[in-house]
Motif scaffolding. Structure first.
Motif, short mmCIF file in Angstrom:
data_model
loop_
_atom_site.label_atom_id
_atom_site.label_comp_id
_atom_site.label_asym_id
_atom_site.label_seq_id
_atom_site.Cartn_x
_atom_site.Cartn_y
_atom_site.Cartn_z
N ALA A 210 0.69 55.21 66.24
CA ALA A 210 1.66 56.18 65.72
C ALA A 210 1.98 57.17 66.76
N SER A 211 1.86 57.03 68.11
CA SER A 211 2.01 58.06 69.14
C SER A 211 3.56 58.43 69.23
N ALA A 212 4.00 59.55 69.64
CA ALA A 212 5.18 59.88 69.66
C ALA A 212 5.96 59.03 70.84
N ARG A 213 5.05 58.46 71.90
CA ARG A 213 6.05 57.87 73.00
C ARG A 213 6.20 56.67 72.33
N GLY A 214 5.35 55.78 71.73
CA GLY A 214 5.41 54.63 71.24
C GLY A 214 6.66 54.51 70.13
N LEU A 215 6.89 55.44 69.14
CA LEU A 215 7.51 55.52 68.31
C LEU A 215 8.92 55.90 68.78
N ASP A 216 9.22 56.91 69.94
CA ASP A 216 10.42 57.05 70.42
C ASP A 216 10.84 55.45 71.23
N PHE A 217 10.02 54.90 71.80
CA PHE A 217 10.70 53.70 72.36
C PHE A 217 11.02 52.86 71.25
N MET A 218 10.22 52.72 69.98
CA MET A 218 10.82 51.85 69.08
C MET A 218 12.27 52.25 68.52
N VAL A 219 12.19 53.38 68.33
CA VAL A 219 13.83 53.94 67.70
C VAL A 219 14.61 53.60 68.91
N ARG A 220 14.43 53.98 70.01
CA ARG A 220 15.37 53.86 70.97
C ARG A 220 15.93 52.21 71.26
N HIS A 221 15.31 51.39 70.72
CA HIS A 221 15.50 49.81 70.96
C HIS A 221 15.82 49.30 69.69
N GLY A 222 15.82 50.25 68.69
CA GLY A 222 16.02 49.67 67.16
C GLY A 222 15.20 48.76 66.45
N ILE A 223 13.75 48.99 66.91
CA ILE A 223 12.61 48.19 66.52
C ILE A 223 12.19 48.89 65.31
N LYS A 224 11.98 47.84 64.12
CA LYS A 224 11.52 48.27 62.76
C LYS A 224 10.01 48.21 63.02
#
Length: 384
Positions: A210-224
């Motif tokens: 749940a790192s900010a980098r990983g979560l930001d990447f997911m949101v940026r690509h619309g990944i749930k």
């Protein structure tokens, strides 16, 4: 509101013994004939879930596991097969381990499965966690930063291939297409053939650190995101972390929205009986996952103890009851599980998806019994 229930089946075969006094994980080795029974077991579980009205069955990609814990090497091939023997259940890729693929091969294979199954395959990507698997395929796992860097570039390529009629990519690991002559012209762009028909492609990824980098990447690509089921406890941190990442990107999500929470469950006529029946399955889970870092809070000496027969209590290996308190495991009656899920629903009003899974090593007959019991006694309370 919780409306969609699924299960995660990582592809374990039936074992002759289970629990802390049974065969240690590293001493398990089965012949090819028994390892291949994973496919019949997958068929049986998928058919039963389809009949009972589950939303999806999630499968896990793994390789080289002669121990019998995770024996499904190709999710997309399995998904096409399962779609032909079931009527409506979706088949989730939980997950295609991108570093073990060429990104365009993965994109092509998913597109083919999407078309052949009429959109019943759910795309999912992960970074992997078995060094034996990822490093054997020539990708980094021991170096987590290199693994993440490769994974992120691969996902970018996959989404370009899905969404653009033609595309090009120049990155650290890939130059696509290569600048080569082709039939009288120089190749500058490339088209994925075929592309998925059902677009935008729904994509899921596990949330572990749940790192900010990983979560930001997911949101940026619309990944749930999928939380739980052993990869993380059901603490509120990852749930709020994903929501905060969405807010940074300008999206206002309800708590739990675009997420799936996973728990291991076991039903019985009483809590005591459920704990007693689930304990050897839970202990098999610990034997498998403790050395891989997926038993939260376990200490090195306890990991060593879990690799031996017996003596877990003296060594302080976390018990089933310990993880029941975190919310990642449940043992009890259908009424108690219903109340537990209703509480989750009230805490996270945006939550729609829940994975209810049986533990690693659970025999086929018990899996079918538990999934049937849940579908008949608990699911109707959430179908409106």
């Amino acid at each position: 509101m919780i409306t969609r229930f699924a299960t995660v089946y990582p592809g374990h075969v039936d074992f002759p013994d289970m629990g802390q006094t049974a065969t240690p994980a590293n001493e398990r080795r089965y012949g090819n004939e028994h390892l291949a029974t994973v496919f019949a077991k997958t068929d049986a579980v998928a058919r039963r879930m389809d009949e009972l009205g589950y939303y999806a069955i999630w499968l896990a990609e793994h390789h080289f596991q002669h121990e019998g814990y995770e024996c499904l090497p190709n999710l997309l091939m399995s998904a096409v097969h399962l779609a032909h023997i079931t009527k409506q259940i979706k088949i989730g890729c939980g997950f295609n381990i991108a570093p073990m693929w060429h990104p365009l091969r993965l994109a092509e294979d998913y597109a083919t499965a999407d078309i052949l199954t009429g959109g019943r395959v759910i795309f999912g990507v992960g970074r992997g966690y078995h060094t034996r698997e990822v490093e054997t395929f020539g990708a980094p796992m021991l170096d987590p930063e290199a693994n993440r860097e490769l994974f992120e570039e691969q996902v970018q390529i996959i989404f370009k291939a899905f969404n653009e009629e033609s595309f090009k990519h120049h990155g650290k690991h890939y130059t696509l297409p290569p600048a080569v002559p082709y039939r009288g012209y120089e190749l500058r762009e490339i088209t994925l053939v075929p592309r998925p028909i059902h677009r935008p492609v729904e994509c899921w990824q596990p949330i572990v650190s749940a790192s900010a980098r990983g979560l930001d990447f997911m949101v940026r690509h619309g990944i749930k995101g999928i939380i739980g089921g052993g990869a993380a406890t059901m603490a509120e941190g990852p749930i709020h972390g994903y929501r905060e990442a969405a807010a940074r990107a300008g999206h206002d999500l309800k708590p739990g929205e675009n997420l799936c929470l996973g728990i291991f469950f076991h039903l019985a006529d009483s809590r005591e009986k459920a704990v007693r029946e689930l304990t050897p399955f839970y202990e098999e889970h610990v034997k498998m996952f403790a050395p891989l870092g997926f038993v939260p809070g376990i200490k090195p000496a306890q990991v060593e103890a879990a690799a031996r027969r017996g003596g877990w209590a003296a060594a302080g290996v976390p018990s089933l009851e310990h993880f029941m308190k975190t919310g990642a495991w449940f043992a009890g009656t259908p009424e108690e599980l219903t109340a537990y899920l209703q509480n989750l629903q009230s805490r996270f009003p945006g939550l729609q998806y829940v994975n209810v899974s049986t533990s690693m090593g659970t025999p086929e007959a018990v899996m079918l019994e538990q999934l049937t019991w849940f579908a008949r006694e608990v699911m109707p309370k959430f179908k409106g």
